[in-house]
Scaffold this active site. Sequence first.
Site, PDB file in Angstrom:
ATOM      1  N   THR A 204       0.838  -1.205   0.000  1.00 31.91           N
ATOM      2  CA  THR A 204       0.000   0.000   0.000  1.00 31.91           C
ATOM      3  C   THR A 204       0.870   1.250   0.000  1.00 31.91           C
ATOM      4  O   THR A 204       0.619   2.198  -0.741  1.00 31.91           O
ATOM      5  CB  THR A 204      -0.924   0.019   1.232  1.00 31.91           C
ATOM      6  OG1 THR A 204      -1.682  -1.186   1.240  1.00 31.91           O
ATOM      7  CG2 THR A 204      -1.871   1.211   1.191  1.00 31.91           C
TER       8      THR A 204
ATOM      9  N   TRP B 198       2.503   1.632  -3.358  1.00 30.26           N
ATOM     10  CA  TRP B 198       1.542   1.974  -4.411  1.00 30.26           C
ATOM     11  C   TRP B 198       1.404   3.489  -4.534  1.00 30.26           C
ATOM     12  O   TRP B 198       1.193   4.020  -5.623  1.00 30.26           O
ATOM     13  CB  TRP B 198       0.179   1.353  -4.082  1.00 30.26           C
ATOM     14  CG  TRP B 198      -0.871   1.674  -5.094  1.00 30.26           C
ATOM     15  CD1 TRP B 198      -1.123   0.997  -6.262  1.00 30.26           C
ATOM     16  CD2 TRP B 198      -1.830   2.737  -5.047  1.00 30.26           C
ATOM     17  NE1 TRP B 198      -2.155   1.590  -6.930  1.00 30.26           N
ATOM     18  CE2 TRP B 198      -2.606   2.656  -6.212  1.00 30.26           C
ATOM     19  CE3 TRP B 198      -2.091   3.757  -4.137  1.00 30.26           C
ATOM     20  CZ2 TRP B 198      -3.646   3.542  -6.492  1.00 30.26           C
ATOM     21  CZ3 TRP B 198      -3.114   4.647  -4.411  1.00 30.26           C
ATOM     22  CH2 TRP B 198      -3.886   4.534  -5.576  1.00 30.26           C
ATOM     23  N   HIS B 199       1.557   4.183  -3.407  1.00 32.03           N
ATOM     24  CA  HIS B 199       1.348   5.628  -3.429  1.00 32.03           C
ATOM     25  C   HIS B 199       2.471   6.386  -4.117  1.00 32.03           C
ATOM     26  O   HIS B 199       2.302   7.544  -4.475  1.00 32.03           O
ATOM     27  CB  HIS B 199       1.163   6.164  -2.003  1.00 32.03           C
ATOM     28  CG  HIS B 199      -0.212   5.884  -1.467  1.00 32.03           C
ATOM     29  ND1 HIS B 199      -0.524   4.716  -0.826  1.00 32.03           N
ATOM     30  CD2 HIS B 199      -1.345   6.608  -1.520  1.00 32.03           C
ATOM     31  CE1 HIS B 199      -1.805   4.738  -0.493  1.00 32.03           C
ATOM     32  NE2 HIS B 199      -2.327   5.873  -0.901  1.00 32.03           N
ATOM     33  N   GLY B 200       3.611   5.751  -4.285  1.00 34.11           N
ATOM     34  CA  GLY B 200       4.681   6.430  -4.997  1.00 34.11           C
ATOM     35  C   GLY B 200       5.994   5.698  -4.871  1.00 34.11           C
ATOM     36  O   GLY B 200       6.214   4.944  -3.921  1.00 34.11           O
TER      37      GLY B 200
END
Lengths: 474, 280
Positions: free
Chosen positions: A325, A328-330
């Site tokens: 997670t 996934w954000h960067g």
Amino acid sequence: MVFSSMQFIFGFLPVFLLLYYITPNKYRNAILFFGSLIFYAFGEPVYIILLLVSLYINYTIGIYLAGINAHKKRKLLLLFSLLFNFGMLFGFKYLNFFIDNINLLLQYFNNAYHYHFITVPNVKIILPLGISFYTFQIVSYLLDIYYKKMKAEKNLLMLGTYLCMFPQLIAGPIVIYKDIYRELRHRTHSPEMFEDGLKTFTLGLSSKILIANPCGSLWHEVQVIGFESISTPLAWLSMFAFTFQIYFDFNGYSLMAIGLGRMLGLTIPKNFNQPYASKSVTEFWKRWHITLGHWFREYVYIPMGGNRNGSIRLIFNLFIVWSLTGFWHGASWNFLIWGLAVFVLITIEKLFLLKWLEQLYLLPHIYMLLVIPLSWMLFAIEKLSDIKLYFEKLFPHTVNFSMSFFDQPDLIKALSEYGLFLAAALLLCIPAFSHIYNKYKNKIAMILLLFVMFWLSVYRLISEVNNPFLYFRF
Amino acid sequence: MKIIKNIKKYPYISMIALSSVIFGIYYIPHHFVNASVSASIPIQNAPVDEAMSDVHASTAAMEETKQDNDPASVSENIVYEFQKADVDYFNDALFIGDSRSVGLFEYAGWDNATFYVENGLTIWDTLDKELIPLEGTKEKISIRNALQKNTFGKIYIMVGINELGRGTPDSYLEEFKNVVQTIRKLQPNATIYIEAVMHVTIKKDEEGTYINNAGINERNAKLETLADHQSVFYIDVNSALDDENGGLNEAYTFDGVHLKASYIGLWKTFLLENTIQKPD
């Protein structure tokens, strides 16, 4: 093209809606599909090919996957499709991150042990718009076919409309195909739904323009000044400013998406449910970016066994889910660290803290008031040395809590400029406001208020158009 | 009748649709006119002479005393060299500028100097934008007005990043010249420092917007011609802030444009080391 732009609100949207509604029902998906491609092309004229290639390949894989019965072959095909989809995501989003870090490692060996490793040059890649979102959507589609939860879609246009429809193409919410395919085939349109959607869109727009943007300005300003030069009280204030910004920005975007969907007769799932009123991090993540949490739960956590294989395995599963997670954000270390921090908090809560928190009233909210904004700082600040600097500002070695501690010129200036917006943001985080809205949304006073908010947002947008920079002019 | 019934039934759609149409009718023509105006050079030539009439008398008086004290200075050019000064040098100094100078104002700690600075300031609104708060009132006055009320020994001016996309280097120069001449008339004894526009970082430069170093250098070269080396001087802070590629050093800034507060010191040092000392 973003929803909160003049170009979208007074250009694309009215033209699209007109075409959509004068077209007979059975061709409306085609209008939606091609309209969405035009919408996408405004921001990304080149990578639109990537989106279409991904659509066609996954469409074909889906049909094969549903047609094959041999267990091994299905598994192989699924593996191939996952490699393809995540490979694309990796190539565009994470490749440079890995190259950079391998180079750092090689340089370290070269310097420390006098090796002569050759470092690899960085590649210039621009991240295709929305790739993180559409990759997750199409993978969920394939996995649902694999688990035999649904049939493959034989109509390419239908799958294309699902993947590309502009309300959710660029930044979610992540829609699962099995939740929406019925509506894509047969949906009802009504002026009531349209009116309701328009109201939701207005809420989202004003949330973004009237609350998130001003709060974001403060956070931006603090970064321009440099963390080393701000006072401790301003560091705290700015941390809350970012906390509000990220919520009103993202929730605003999701509300606009939901509203647009409703205007087209489509149900786009809720993405936020009063997250800042949560009493634990565990609860927070059931209320924040709900569709992403759902995706990880459904397609990673549960297939890995969830909480059914003992507490060691549970902790391991949580570790994997939250590392992913975060990542996934960067493609940057701070996102990974942020994910791991959430993992640690959720694990502690699962082990013992949650039981206490659920029984108490005030204390859990104070706990959340500290923990969530602090975790956002890991999210917001990219450079690790800057994170360290910021935390040193938040928690200085010596604090003298006298009046003079709060008497900082930078705090006073920030409060006088942004205090009103921050106070409004704080109030709007209270769940009662959304109850009031839902209760009175058809009353004329509320409609007038929405109307004023709409035009106030447009007014702010126009002043931003004259000003090429999002936050402030030089 | 049916329409009215529908409007009543769906008030929000009706209100937004109707107001959008009205907005479209008014905004679109206005917007296009605006766009074409900003492409050409703005016209903001306030009546300089009229505003000047008040100060004519005092100017004349000053010129007289000047001649009495030092008749040589009028006819002969003195070669001035930049020298180091201490902070007291800025006791009678004024800084005019945009957000970059706002940073200087807020973080230099020079309480003895005066700052007429504002975010978004351009050379075209430098003189007449009302930006100086009048003490004790809610009123604000323009720099033109303020220069008629207060006297300064040194006037620094750095304006130019906001208007990079506006006008041409020549029209920028013209307006800058106009501003300098007006300041000269209003403050005949002040030493005027024209500050070169600060560079942006290479990263910002490579974004490909009109905010780029080529444009800045082009305009700086024009500014340099305004210096007469007697009472108008040109100083270029970029020598103290550039990296080896001729852009603002990446380490000094977050957004590629503004100095971080902790690096304002470099600018301060540069200003202190590049002063003109005139004999009293």
